[in-house]
Each structure stands twice: as structure tokens, then as C-alpha cells.
Design a protein around this motif. Structure first.
Motif, PDB file in Angstrom:
ATOM      1  N   ARG A 232       0.826  -1.221   0.000  1.00  0.00           N
ATOM      2  CA  ARG A 232       0.000   0.000   0.000  1.00  0.00           C
ATOM      3  C   ARG A 232       0.856   1.265   0.000  1.00  0.00           C
ATOM      4  O   ARG A 232       1.946   1.272   0.591  1.00  0.00           O
ATOM      5  CB  ARG A 232      -0.915  -0.013   1.218  1.00  0.00           C
ATOM      6  N   ILE A 233       0.326   2.291  -0.662  1.00  0.00           N
ATOM      7  CA  ILE A 233       0.995   3.606  -0.668  1.00  0.00           C
ATOM      8  C   ILE A 233      -0.004   4.626  -0.125  1.00  0.00           C
ATOM      9  O   ILE A 233      -1.141   4.692  -0.602  1.00  0.00           O
ATOM     10  CB  ILE A 233       1.397   4.059  -2.092  1.00  0.00           C
ATOM     11  N   VAL A 234       0.427   5.394   0.860  1.00  0.00           N
ATOM     12  CA  VAL A 234      -0.420   6.457   1.419  1.00  0.00           C
ATOM     13  C   VAL A 234       0.304   7.779   1.199  1.00  0.00           C
ATOM     14  O   VAL A 234       1.461   7.922   1.607  1.00  0.00           O
ATOM     15  CB  VAL A 234      -0.680   6.233   2.929  1.00  0.00           C
ATOM     16  N   VAL A 235      -0.381   8.729   0.550  1.00  0.00           N
ATOM     17  CA  VAL A 235       0.239  10.029   0.270  1.00  0.00           C
ATOM     18  C   VAL A 235      -0.584  11.133   0.933  1.00  0.00           C
ATOM     19  O   VAL A 235      -1.810  11.188   0.759  1.00  0.00           O
ATOM     20  CB  VAL A 235       0.308  10.314  -1.248  1.00  0.00           C
ATOM     21  N   ILE A 236       0.099  11.998   1.678  1.00  0.00           N
ATOM     22  CA  ILE A 236      -0.564  13.177   2.251  1.00  0.00           C
ATOM     23  C   ILE A 236      -0.029  14.395   1.507  1.00  0.00           C
ATOM     24  O   ILE A 236       1.189  14.575   1.407  1.00  0.00           O
ATOM     25  CB  ILE A 236      -0.255  13.361   3.751  1.00  0.00           C
ATOM     26  N   THR A 237      -0.937  15.209   0.961  1.00  0.00           N
ATOM     27  CA  THR A 237      -0.504  16.448   0.307  1.00  0.00           C
ATOM     28  C   THR A 237      -1.155  17.643   1.013  1.00  0.00           C
ATOM     29  O   THR A 237      -2.127  17.481   1.757  1.00  0.00           O
ATOM     30  CB  THR A 237      -0.916  16.480  -1.177  1.00  0.00           C
ATOM     31  N   PHE A 238      -0.597  18.834   0.731  1.00  0.00           N
ATOM     32  CA  PHE A 238      -1.085  20.017   1.451  1.00  0.00           C
ATOM     33  C   PHE A 238      -1.585  21.137   0.546  1.00  0.00           C
ATOM     34  O   PHE A 238      -1.929  22.194   1.028  1.00  0.00           O
ATOM     35  CB  PHE A 238       0.013  20.536   2.403  1.00  0.00           C
ATOM     36  N   HIS A 239      -1.572  20.910  -0.757  1.00  0.00           N
ATOM     37  CA  HIS A 239      -2.231  21.892  -1.627  1.00  0.00           C
ATOM     38  C   HIS A 239      -2.658  21.217  -2.916  1.00  0.00           C
ATOM     39  O   HIS A 239      -2.219  20.108  -3.250  1.00  0.00           O
ATOM     40  CB  HIS A 239      -1.370  23.139  -1.872  1.00  0.00           C
ATOM     41  N   SER A 240      -3.533  21.921  -3.641  1.00  0.00           N
ATOM     42  CA  SER A 240      -4.239  21.294  -4.758  1.00  0.00           C
ATOM     43  C   SER A 240      -3.295  20.884  -5.896  1.00  0.00           C
ATOM     44  O   SER A 240      -3.574  19.939  -6.619  1.00  0.00           O
ATOM     45  CB  SER A 240      -5.303  22.254  -5.287  1.00  0.00           C
ATOM     46  N   ILE A 241      -2.160  21.568  -6.040  1.00  0.00           N
ATOM     47  CA  ILE A 241      -1.270  21.255  -7.167  1.00  0.00           C
ATOM     48  C   ILE A 241      -0.604  19.889  -6.961  1.00  0.00           C
ATOM     49  O   ILE A 241      -0.569  19.062  -7.862  1.00  0.00           O
ATOM     50  CB  ILE A 241      -0.263  22.394  -7.371  1.00  0.00           C
TER      51      ILE A 241
END
Ligand SMILES: C[S@@+](CC[C@H](N)C(=O)[O-])C[C@H]1O[C@@H](n2cnc3c(N)ncnc32)[C@H](O)[C@@H]1O
Length: 293
Positions: A232-241
Motif C-alpha cells: 500500500r501507498i499512502v500520500v498526504i498532500t497540502f495543496h491542490s497542485i
């Protein structure tokens, strides 16, 4: 200094839920930072020896080594580390990417990430890297700069700001974070609303200097190719780009039957979390499971 004290890991419960770990899991945390998530995951699997951590910020790796001497901890960018880890990737069952800068990096005045402090224009996550914000800003042409501000931060006033930055550079007045703030304010005026007018410029320059989107793209593509079935891969991002890029990479890989999405809509933090932790407010999680037919 206890770095973890200053940093609350974002959406830690959701990260554990989507990683779906067992005590035998080998986990790759690509963003060690203050070791907030790293600590949660190590406790969840009960064995730090099964943890591999990566960060391009040497200070983070040095601190994490003190706390987790039996874990594998690598200093370098994701693309550098993945080459080093190539043989181990098939045994990895969970990967976490908590993108962007850490609060430590932002709060450390001399790193030059924040418009709140006056400091040299650095912004390198890896201080051993050759190109700093000062180097990048001293050679970029006005058109490329405007495009960067627009594409990496959705800055609508990109042309005006780029012109003003280039003008300051020409007058040899562009050396510090406050010089960059001044260039933005000369172009668009001082702060009026809640958001500082230099927010997007700082985001875009930081992303360019650290090649953040290139790193995300190359790393996710490599992981999709090399991880085993069920990882599994979990990605957290902080802006729409960033989020759009991750979403599109996962969508294409799903169409190619290389993975399955673990949720329909992107996962956002609970209200209780972002009331306690301001940084969580803009977080988005996307999680997938690798499929090998
Ligand atoms: C948001 S912080 C991680 C915080 C961490 N999850 C915690 O709970 O303490 C992101 C970290 O990832 C690192 N980082 C970002 N992009 C990277 C890349 N391409 N290669 C290696 N490290 C990277 C940064 O240096 C930073 O320390």
C-alpha cells in the motif's frame, strides 16, 4: 532538542488505517521529518527494525537515528534513496509520503523557508544540495519565473511579481527573504486579508528549488512498478497542485490495472483534528493498493 515535541503528525489514525499493517510488515516512511508518523508506525508494528526511513534533510535523519538506532535511515532525496533501496522494495508492504516542508523547516529562521523571518534565500530541504533559492532566483529568466509562480502556486499575479523580482535582482537588492517579500509587495501591495501576499511566491520558489513535483512523479511511478502485489501507498498532500498530480498518477495506474484505489473521494481530516492542529486543515490523503496480475 526533542523535535517530535514540536510536531503533531497529520491524520496519523487514517495513515495507520490505510497502511493496514501487521507485525511482519516492512514499512518505508519517505518523509521522516520529526519522526511523528515514523514513531506511530514503529509502535503499530512493534518492531523498529522493520522500518526504513528517508529524508533529504540531514538534521531529521540524524535525530531519527538517535531515537531509532535499529531502523534503516537514509539521507537523500526519494529518487536517490529508491535507487539505493531497489533490492528491498519487493519486501516493502507500506509506503508513506507526507509531502512538503516540515514545521521544523518552516520555523527554523535561517533555513529561509518562511517570509516571517529575515534570512538568506536558501529554502533547500537538503542543505548539501548545490542550488539554493538565491542561486535559482539569480539565474531564472522572467518568463520562466512567471510560469513557475503560476503553475506551482496558482499565483494569478505571476507576471507582475516576476517583473518586480527581476527588477530587484537587477538592482542587486535580492538577497534575503525580506527582499523577496518586498519585491512581491512592490508588485501587489502589502497584506490586506488573512493570507500574506508572498505566500504563493514562497511556495512556488521552494517547490522549484527542491524539484518537488518531479520527485513526487518519479517516485510514485517507481513505486507502482517495483512494489509487490498488496503493498500500500499512502500520500498526504497540502495543496491542490500536489494533490492533482498524485490523483492523476493513481488514476492512470488504475486504468492500467496496476493498483486499486482504497477510497472513492480523497480523505480529509476530521474537524476535531484541524481545530487542534492548524497544519491539518489543508491535508488530503490518497491511498492505493498495488495489483500485480
Ligand atoms: C511534512 S514533513 C514530514 C513530517 C513527518 N511525517 C512527521 O510526522 O514528523 C516532510 C519531510 O519530507 C522531507 N522531504 C520532502 N520531499 C522530499 C524528497 N523528495 N526526498 C526526501 N525527503 C523529502 C522534508 O525534508 C521533510 O522533512
Amino acid at each position: 532538542m526533542n523535535l517530535a515535541m514540536q510536531h503533531i503528525p497529520v491524520m496519523a489514525q487514517e495513515v495507520l488505517e490505510y497502511l493496514k499493517l501487521s507485525p511482519s510488515s516492512v514499512v518505508l516512511d519517505l518523509t521522516v521529518g520529526a519522526a511523528g508518523h515514523f514513531t506511530y508506525v514503529a509502535e503499530a508494528i512493534g518492531n523498529p527494525e522493520k522500518m526504513i526511513g528517508v529524508d533529504r534533510d540531514l538534521m531529521c535523519i540524524t535525530e531519527a537515528k538517535k531515537k531509532f538506532p535499529s531502523s534503516t535511515l537514509i539521507h537523500g532525496s526519494w529518487t536517490q534513496a529508491l535507487t539505493e533501496l531497489e533490492k528491498r522494495l519487493p519486501e516493502v508492504q507500506g509506503v508513506l509520503m507526507d509531502c512538503g516542508v516540515s514545521s521544523m523547516q518552516l520555523d527554523h529562521a535561517s533555513r529561509g523557508f518562511s517570509f516571517r523571518f529575515d534570512a538568506p534565500l536558501d529554502m533547500r530541504m537538503d542543505t548539501t544540495q548545490a542550488i539554493s533559492a538565491q542561486n535559482w532566483l539569480s539565474s531564472v529568466d522572467e518568463q520562466t519565473l512567471a510560469n513557475t509562480l503560476f503553475h506551482l502556486a496558482d499565483e494569478r499575479r505571476s507576471r507582475r511579481i516576476a517583473k518586480s523580482i527581476v527588477e530587484k535582482r537587477r538592482k542587486n537588492q535580492l538577497h534575503t527573504t525580506f527582499d523577496l517579500v518586498q519585491a512581491v509587495e512592490d508588485a501587489v501591495g502589502p497584506k490586506r486579508g488573512k493570507t500574506h501576499p508572498a505566500t504563493k511566491t514562497f511556495q512556488a520558489v521552494r517547490m522549484a528549488v527542491n524539484e518537488e513535483l518531479i520527485e513526487i512523479e518519479k517516485t510514485l511511478q517507481a513505486l507502482i512498478q517495483k512494489l509487490s502485489h498488496g503493498a500500500r501507498i499512502v500520500v498526504i498532500t497540502f495543496h491542490s497542485i500536489e494533490d492533482r498530480l498524485v490523483k492523476n498518477i493513481f488514476r492512470d495506474a488504475k486504468q492500467n490495472k496496476q493498483l486499486r484505489l482504497l477510497h472513492k473521494k480523497a480523505v480529509r481530516p476530521q474537524r476535531e483534528e484541524y481545530l487542534l492542529n492548524q497544519r491539518a486543515r489543508s491535508a488530503t490523503i490518497r491511498a492505493v493498493e498495488i495489483v500485480k496480475i
